[in-house]
Design a protein around this motif. Structure first.
Motif: not given
Ligand SMILES: [Zn+2]
Ligand SMILES: [Zn+2]
Length: 267
Positions: A100-112, A145-150, A215-223
């Protein structure tokens, strides 16, 4: 035992979740909507396009190698540490959190920069509903897929954690995009652990400032940790500025949307 069942039947369980969402969230959206609107032709078209994008992305990822990710987990490669060799009692919850931390970072990346041009597809739905969860461009599906693979490669995420995270993020994703309201106290309590519909709606608001929060996907803690958390508000205007005459319910127009130039860009 339960984890083994999840692992073996993940695809069927996900299909079951989507069918359940169709009936349950579909009913909830008509019974207690956040924004009341009629289920007219444009609504049918919007939801059909969103589901078509799900099918497109699934087919695309299958072709370019959905199995690749699963092979990574079976290779048991780990660059930082190896969760898969630890007790499942903590390897699975920790694996879910790292994904989920990876998903948060991926979502932030997608706004760049140019990635925003791709992510605009998700934000182009001006009337959110549970099928907005599926509204992603195939390039974003590939980035996911790439972020999850990482994450899998770095931490040796066990396959059970990957399967469990897929189920959790699908369930939360359908719910958080749904056009529903729930009692304020329940919303507040759930918001301590999950990105609720009211929290995610803030991120979908047309206001550029709001696009830079939640930007969080499941957990709000990363935000909360990284300073991008915004409390819920009453905003009801969703979508992307500057799409002009684009038909936002056209499957084809959404596929070529990353190539379109717009005047205003959110970052
Ligand atoms: Zn976004
Ligand atoms: Zn969303």
């Amino acid at each position: 035992m339960l984890l083994e069942f999840v692992l073996q039947h993940q695809q069927w369980l996900m299909l079951g979740q989507i069918l359940l969402a169709f009936f349950l969230l579909g009913w909830w959206e008509s019974a207690n909507p956040f924004v009341r609107r009629s289920f007219d032709d444009s609504e049918v078209r919007r939801q059909t396009t969103n589901v078509l994008l799900l099918v497109t992305n699934y087919g695309f990822l299958y072709i370019v190698g959905l199995l690749f990710l699963w092979r990574l987990t079976s290779l048991q490669v780990h660059l930082l540490f190896d969760l898969s060799s630890s007790s499942v009692l903590w390897a699975v919850p920790l694996g879910v959190m790292l994904l989920d931390l990876g998903s948060y970072l991926r979502h932030r990346l997608m706004h760049w920069r140019w990635l925003w041009l791709v992510h605009r597809v998700h934000h182009s739905d001006e009337q959110m509903n549970w099928t907005t969860e599926f509204r992603f461009h195939p390039i974003e599906a590939l980035v996911t897929l790439i972020v999850q693979s990482c994450v899998v490669l770095l931490f040796g995420i066990p396959p059970a954690a990957l399967a469990l995270y897929a189920l959790i993020s699908l369930a939360v994703g359908c719910w958080q995009h749904a056009n529903v309201i729930q009692p304020a106290w329940l919303d507040r309590v759930l918001g301590w652990f999950l990105v609720t519909p009211s929290l995610h709606r803030v991120h979908h608001q047309i206001d550029a400032l709001m696009l830079g929060t939640n930007f969080g996907v499941v957990f709000p803690w990363w935000d909360q940790i990284m300073g991008t958390y915004a409390k819920t508000n009453a905003g009801r205007q969703f979508g992307v500025l500057g799409l002009g005459d684009l038909d936002v319910h056209s499957w084809w127009q959404l596929l070529v949307l990353p190539l379109r130039r717009i005047k205003e860009r959110h970052e």
